[in-house]
Scaffold this active site. Structure first.
Site, PDB file in Angstrom:
ATOM      1  N   GLU A  16    -118.804  25.125 -80.821  1.00  0.00           N
ATOM      2  CA  GLU A  16    -117.187  24.765 -80.995  1.00  0.00           C
ATOM      3  C   GLU A  16    -117.284  23.523 -81.683  1.00  0.00           C
ATOM      4  OE1 GLU A  16    -114.643  26.146 -78.061  1.00  0.00           O
ATOM      5  OE2 GLU A  16    -117.148  26.051 -76.529  1.00  0.00           O
ATOM      6  N   SER A 152    -112.939  28.226 -76.887  1.00  0.00           N
ATOM      7  CA  SER A 152    -112.820  29.133 -77.866  1.00  0.00           C
ATOM      8  C   SER A 152    -112.716  30.545 -78.654  1.00  0.00           C
ATOM      9  CB  SER A 152    -113.178  28.425 -80.014  1.00  0.00           C
ATOM     10  OG  SER A 152    -112.735  26.915 -79.648  1.00  0.00           O
ATOM     11  N   TYR A 222    -107.702  30.502 -84.743  1.00  0.00           N
ATOM     12  CA  TYR A 222    -108.109  29.162 -85.484  1.00  0.00           C
ATOM     13  C   TYR A 222    -108.216  29.662 -87.171  1.00  0.00           C
ATOM     14  CZ  TYR A 222    -110.254  27.207 -81.466  1.00  0.00           C
ATOM     15  OH  TYR A 222    -109.843  26.242 -79.986  1.00  0.00           O
ATOM     16  N   ARG A 261    -104.105  23.185 -69.366  1.00  0.00           N
ATOM     17  CA  ARG A 261    -103.479  24.945 -70.255  1.00  0.00           C
ATOM     18  C   ARG A 261    -104.205  25.594 -69.408  1.00  0.00           C
ATOM     19  NH1 ARG A 261    -105.975  26.144 -75.534  1.00  0.00           N
ATOM     20  NH2 ARG A 261    -106.755  27.955 -73.953  1.00  0.00           N
ATOM     21  N   ASP A 263    -104.448  29.771 -68.850  1.00  0.00           N
ATOM     22  CA  ASP A 263    -104.309  30.743 -69.963  1.00  0.00           C
ATOM     23  C   ASP A 263    -103.501  32.749 -69.012  1.00  0.00           C
ATOM     24  OD1 ASP A 263    -104.566  29.522 -72.265  1.00  0.00           O
ATOM     25  OD2 ASP A 263    -106.268  30.521 -72.635  1.00  0.00           O
ATOM     26  N   GLU A 276    -107.765  31.675 -67.631  1.00  0.00           N
ATOM     27  CA  GLU A 276    -108.744  30.447 -67.478  1.00  0.00           C
ATOM     28  C   GLU A 276    -107.748  29.395 -67.740  1.00  0.00           C
ATOM     29  OE1 GLU A 276    -111.270  30.022 -71.352  1.00  0.00           O
ATOM     30  OE2 GLU A 276    -110.749  32.401 -71.468  1.00  0.00           O
ATOM     31  N   ASN A 278    -107.855  25.224 -68.473  1.00  0.00           N
ATOM     32  CA  ASN A 278    -108.846  24.106 -69.722  1.00  0.00           C
ATOM     33  C   ASN A 278    -108.483  23.199 -69.347  1.00  0.00           C
ATOM     34  OD1 ASN A 278    -109.405  26.873 -72.233  1.00  0.00           O
ATOM     35  ND2 ASN A 278    -107.824  27.756 -71.282  1.00  0.00           N
ATOM     36  N   GLY A 282    -107.083  23.019 -76.750  1.00  0.00           N
ATOM     37  CA  GLY A 282    -107.562  21.976 -78.476  1.00  0.00           C
ATOM     38  C   GLY A 282    -106.545  21.691 -78.641  1.00  0.00           C
TER      39      GLY A 282
END
Length: 313
Positions: A16, A152, A222, A261, A263, A276, A278, A282
């Site tokens: 990443e 990612s 992305y 964050r 999800d 999950e 984070n 990002g």
């Protein structure tokens, strides 16, 4: 402090790397707008000298993937005694392995899809076909296959037919030695940012994720235009409150700080399912955390500056 001196760590050697570099460049731009002195550097043999130079007030690790999110670099920052933004090494380690994270989430009362986490070697020892058949018999279809450690969505894929599972496993093992295979929950995919700039953790408006391909993989994340986002998410008031509560529960259960964050998938009953968490979300132009900040009516420059000041307390 009139002009905090911030060192942003971006790059690294994980898969990443490019995402991390993009995150670093974007955060540097915003922090400079906020009046900070900013340096962006990679992780190399000069880093310790830089950290010990006395020219840095705070570090913001924006490294994704291994070393960046598994707590290793943060362990080094702890050793050197330099303040940094984000969660401590122990919290990072809990969050980094998705199978461990699901156990932590379950203990906190969150609902997660059923899953198995299997190393590459088990397929060689027991026979790949037998193991894959057992997975489908136990978990059913559709499934999601992804590396147990990584981000990612690299190496991640959705499996709707049993004959597609071997290819998905091969793709997964290209990015990690342990595969997480879980039920694919049907519903609305959302990401919820939690911020703590000094007055306790607050959940920001959730971002709804609608990828054109139907699966939120690396390209969907992305490549500009590959995914449609709605912020706030198109949820009922009850469902929005539930996902915010779930993200706050995760933030607390994992011992996270400053920013995280979570999800989730919201099923048709309004139930959030934990996917999950984070510790280094990002921060690129297409990332979800900046969307949430703006949807909350906040200024990214103001929030990032507050995070810097929070880390210095």
């Amino acid at each position: 402090m009139l002009s905090p001196r911030v060192l942003i760590l971006a790059g690294g050697l994980s898969h990443e790397r490019e995402v991390s570099l993009r995150s670093g460049r974007r955060v540097a731009e915003v922090l400079r707008e906020a009046g900070c002195e900013v340096t962006v550097t990679d992780v190399d043999d000069r880093l310790l000298d830089t950290l010990r130079s006395g020219q840095i007030d705070v570090v913001w690790p924006l490294l994704h993937g291994v070393n960046g999110e598994d707590g290793a670099v943060r362990d080094v920052l702890e050793l050197v005694g330099v303040p940094y933004i984000g969660s401590d090494p122990a919290a990072c380690r809990l969050s980094w392995d998705k199978s461990v994270a699901k156990s932590v989430a379950a203990e906190a009362g969150l609902t997660a899809p059923r899953f198995v986490a299997l190393p590459h070697g088990i397929f060689r020892e027991l026979g790949a076909n037998r193991v894959l058949t057992s997975i489908v018999e136990r978990l059913g279809l559709p499934l999601v296959v992804k590396p147990a450690r990584g981000g990612s969505a690299l190496g991640a894929s959705a499996v709707r037919r049993e004959e597609s599972l071997p290819r998905a496993m091969v793709d997964c093992f290209a990015y990690g030695d342990v595969a997480l295979v879980e039920q694919q929950i049907s519903g609305v995919e959302v990401a919820v940012t939690v911020l703590d700039t000094g007055d306790g953790p607050v959940a920001l408006p959730p971002v709804e994720i609608v990828p054109d391909s139907g699966f939120y993989d690396f390209d969907a994340r992305y490549v500009a235009g590959a995914t449609e986002f709605f912020c706030p998410a198109r949820l009922s008031d009850e469902a929005e409150a539930a996902v915010k509560a779930a993200a706050l529960s995760a933030h607390e259960a994992f011992g996270l700080r400053h920013v995280s964050r979570t999800d989730l998938i919201v099923d048709k009953t309004g139930q959030p399912w934990f996917l999950e968490v984070n510790v280094a979300p990002g921060m690129t132009e297409t990332s979800l955390l900046p969307m949430s900040i703006e949807a909350a009516g906040l200024s990214p420059a103001s929030v990032y500056r507050q995070l810097v000041e929070r880390a210095l307390v």
